[in-house]
Design a protein around this motif. Structure first.
Motif, PDB file in Angstrom:
ATOM      1  N   GLN A   1       3.730  -5.360 -28.977  1.00  0.00           N
ATOM      2  CA  GLN A   1       3.515  -4.043 -28.370  1.00  0.00           C
ATOM      3  C   GLN A   1       2.092  -3.756 -27.939  1.00  0.00           C
ATOM      4  OE1 GLN A   1       5.340  -1.105 -30.913  1.00  0.00           O
ATOM      5  NE2 GLN A   1       7.367  -1.680 -30.210  1.00  0.00           N
ATOM      6  N   HIS A   2       1.345  -4.805 -27.705  1.00  0.00           N
ATOM      7  CA  HIS A   2       0.106  -4.599 -26.967  1.00  0.00           C
ATOM      8  C   HIS A   2       0.453  -4.639 -25.487  1.00  0.00           C
ATOM      9  CE1 HIS A   2      -1.427  -6.238 -30.802  1.00  0.00           C
ATOM     10  NE2 HIS A   2      -2.535  -5.606 -30.533  1.00  0.00           N
ATOM     11  N   PRO A   3       0.100  -3.620 -24.722  1.00  0.00           N
ATOM     12  CA  PRO A   3       0.353  -3.706 -23.282  1.00  0.00           C
ATOM     13  C   PRO A   3      -0.539  -4.773 -22.638  1.00  0.00           C
ATOM     14  CG  PRO A   3      -0.959  -1.754 -23.779  1.00  0.00           C
ATOM     15  CD  PRO A   3      -0.573  -2.365 -25.099  1.00  0.00           C
TER      16      PRO A   3
ATOM     17  N   SER B   1      -5.069  10.039 -23.966  1.00  0.00           N
ATOM     18  CA  SER B   1      -4.311  10.695 -25.034  1.00  0.00           C
ATOM     19  C   SER B   1      -4.643  10.069 -26.390  1.00  0.00           C
ATOM     20  CB  SER B   1      -2.811  10.576 -24.712  1.00  0.00           C
ATOM     21  OG  SER B   1      -2.054  11.158 -25.718  1.00  0.00           O
ATOM     22  N   ALA B   2      -4.764   8.744 -26.417  1.00  0.00           N
ATOM     23  CA  ALA B   2      -5.115   8.062 -27.676  1.00  0.00           C
ATOM     24  C   ALA B   2      -6.497   8.484 -28.165  1.00  0.00           C
ATOM     25  CB  ALA B   2      -5.066   6.550 -27.484  1.00  0.00           C
ATOM     26  N   LEU B   3      -7.427   8.646 -27.228  1.00  0.00           N
ATOM     27  CA  LEU B   3      -8.801   9.004 -27.611  1.00  0.00           C
ATOM     28  C   LEU B   3      -8.974  10.514 -27.818  1.00  0.00           C
ATOM     29  CD1 LEU B   3     -10.841   6.577 -25.348  1.00  0.00           C
ATOM     30  CD2 LEU B   3     -10.121   6.280 -27.714  1.00  0.00           C
TER      31      LEU B   3
ATOM     32  N   ARG C   1      -1.351   2.446 -34.523  1.00  0.00           N
ATOM     33  CA  ARG C   1      -0.267   2.234 -33.562  1.00  0.00           C
ATOM     34  C   ARG C   1      -0.573   2.925 -32.238  1.00  0.00           C
ATOM     35  NH1 ARG C   1       3.964   4.538 -36.092  1.00  0.00           N
ATOM     36  NH2 ARG C   1       3.867   6.346 -34.727  1.00  0.00           N
ATOM     37  N   VAL C   2      -1.066   4.169 -32.306  1.00  0.00           N
ATOM     38  CA  VAL C   2      -1.386   4.890 -31.069  1.00  0.00           C
ATOM     39  C   VAL C   2      -2.453   4.141 -30.279  1.00  0.00           C
ATOM     40  CG1 VAL C   2      -2.331   7.032 -30.105  1.00  0.00           C
ATOM     41  CG2 VAL C   2      -0.705   7.126 -32.011  1.00  0.00           C
ATOM     42  N   LEU C   3      -3.477   3.674 -30.978  1.00  0.00           N
ATOM     43  CA  LEU C   3      -4.564   2.942 -30.305  1.00  0.00           C
ATOM     44  C   LEU C   3      -4.077   1.606 -29.752  1.00  0.00           C
ATOM     45  CD1 LEU C   3      -7.449   3.721 -32.819  1.00  0.00           C
ATOM     46  CD2 LEU C   3      -7.335   4.485 -30.435  1.00  0.00           C
ATOM     47  N   ARG C   4      -3.225   0.929 -30.483  1.00  0.00           N
ATOM     48  CA  ARG C   4      -2.709  -0.372 -30.034  1.00  0.00           C
ATOM     49  C   ARG C   4      -1.754  -0.203 -28.848  1.00  0.00           C
ATOM     50  NH1 ARG C   4       1.059  -2.093 -34.240  1.00  0.00           N
ATOM     51  NH2 ARG C   4       2.504  -0.954 -32.921  1.00  0.00           N
ATOM     52  N   ASP C   5      -0.806   0.726 -28.979  1.00  0.00           N
ATOM     53  CA  ASP C   5       0.209   0.879 -27.928  1.00  0.00           C
ATOM     54  C   ASP C   5      -0.391   1.369 -26.608  1.00  0.00           C
ATOM     55  OD1 ASP C   5       1.916   0.140 -29.916  1.00  0.00           O
ATOM     56  OD2 ASP C   5       3.016   2.027 -30.016  1.00  0.00           O
ATOM     57  N   SER C   6      -1.487   2.075 -26.686  1.00  0.00           N
ATOM     58  CA  SER C   6      -2.125   2.572 -25.463  1.00  0.00           C
ATOM     59  C   SER C   6      -3.015   1.506 -24.821  1.00  0.00           C
ATOM     60  CB  SER C   6      -2.960   3.819 -25.779  1.00  0.00           C
ATOM     61  OG  SER C   6      -3.991   3.487 -26.682  1.00  0.00           O
TER      62      SER C   6
ATOM     63  N   LEU D   1      -2.474   2.312 -19.109  1.00  0.00           N
ATOM     64  CA  LEU D   1      -2.470   3.517 -18.273  1.00  0.00           C
ATOM     65  C   LEU D   1      -3.524   4.504 -18.755  1.00  0.00           C
ATOM     66  CD1 LEU D   1       1.340   4.191 -17.748  1.00  0.00           C
ATOM     67  CD2 LEU D   1      -0.269   2.989 -16.262  1.00  0.00           C
ATOM     68  N   LEU D   2      -4.204   5.096 -17.793  1.00  0.00           N
ATOM     69  CA  LEU D   2      -5.283   6.025 -18.124  1.00  0.00           C
ATOM     70  C   LEU D   2      -4.796   7.159 -19.021  1.00  0.00           C
ATOM     71  CD1 LEU D   2      -8.216   6.895 -17.714  1.00  0.00           C
ATOM     72  CD2 LEU D   2      -7.467   8.135 -15.677  1.00  0.00           C
ATOM     73  N   GLU D   3      -3.647   7.726 -18.685  1.00  0.00           N
ATOM     74  CA  GLU D   3      -3.168   8.874 -19.474  1.00  0.00           C
ATOM     75  C   GLU D   3      -2.928   8.482 -20.935  1.00  0.00           C
ATOM     76  OE1 GLU D   3      -1.883   7.702 -16.689  1.00  0.00           O
ATOM     77  OE2 GLU D   3       0.309   7.684 -16.668  1.00  0.00           O
ATOM     78  N   ASN D   4      -2.482   7.241 -21.160  1.00  0.00           N
ATOM     79  CA  ASN D   4      -2.253   6.802 -22.538  1.00  0.00           C
ATOM     80  C   ASN D   4      -3.569   6.573 -23.281  1.00  0.00           C
ATOM     81  OD1 ASN D   4       0.431   6.865 -21.861  1.00  0.00           O
ATOM     82  ND2 ASN D   4       0.662   4.658 -21.649  1.00  0.00           N
ATOM     83  N   VAL D   5      -4.544   6.012 -22.574  1.00  0.00           N
ATOM     84  CA  VAL D   5      -5.856   5.786 -23.196  1.00  0.00           C
ATOM     85  C   VAL D   5      -6.506   7.123 -23.554  1.00  0.00           C
ATOM     86  CG1 VAL D   5      -8.190   4.898 -22.809  1.00  0.00           C
ATOM     87  CG2 VAL D   5      -6.202   3.575 -22.054  1.00  0.00           C
TER      88      VAL D   5
END
Lengths: 111, 111
Positions: free
Chosen positions: B4-6, B18-20, B57-62, B12-16
């Motif tokens: 589950q590492h993209p 959101s994670a940060l 998980r949030v940091l990894r998945d993003s 995607l910017l929105e995921n990065v």
């Protein structure tokens, strides 16, 4: 001016990033960056008023936009001066990243 | 490497953003930026394992961090090369903004 705009020095990075961590809100910010102040209803089509109200609130409460009443509508504008003062260079880098994000990912561009 | 590492071009910017968009995750990223690869347990004290697992998980998945098993632990590192390639200049600007965020806001620094 509608209440609940944070002062410049109360703008927190985590709130700004969280607000921008959403494709619709990123799109709203790009429109405002390009066009200056806009009425609420002129930015995005096809969304319910309650959905839009939610997104305006997140952007306003985090310090990303100004929202002020004008007649029956609200006018929105980007708090560029405050964001640039608080986090130099960040807004421009994020707008450039948003442009790259679109190019690199067709499903976003097609939304 | 844990699943589950993209891929780089799926970040995607929105995921990065959101994670940060969270003070703890911003802090984790700052630690990894300064120190390179670290074991999961060596980054933040005083948080439950389930809380930390959620944030990894949030940091990894993003796409913000790599997470790989090593013995009984996982090792974490920042995906700087991928983030720099995908969104040039963004990570450095955000790390600088995070440093300013701390300075400007004593309740964050005191956490």
């Amino acid at each position: 001016m509608i209440a609940q705009h944070p002062e410049r020095d109360q703008i927190l990075l985590e709130n700004v990033l969280s607000a921008l961590g959403n494709p619709l809100r990123l799109q709203i910010v790009r429109v405002l960056a390009e066009s200056g102040e806009r009425s609420c209803g002129s930015i995005l089509d096809g969304l319910s008023k309650s959905t839009l109200t939610h997104h305006w609130r997140v952007l306003r409460d985090s310090g990303v936009i100004w929202q002020r009443p004008a007649g029956r509508e609200n006018l929105l504008s980007l708090r560029r001066e405050d964001l640039d003062a608080r986090f130099p260079g960040m807004l421009d880098v994020l707008l450039a990243a948003a442009a790259r994000n679109d190019q690199g990912d067709s499903h976003i561009a097609a939304r």
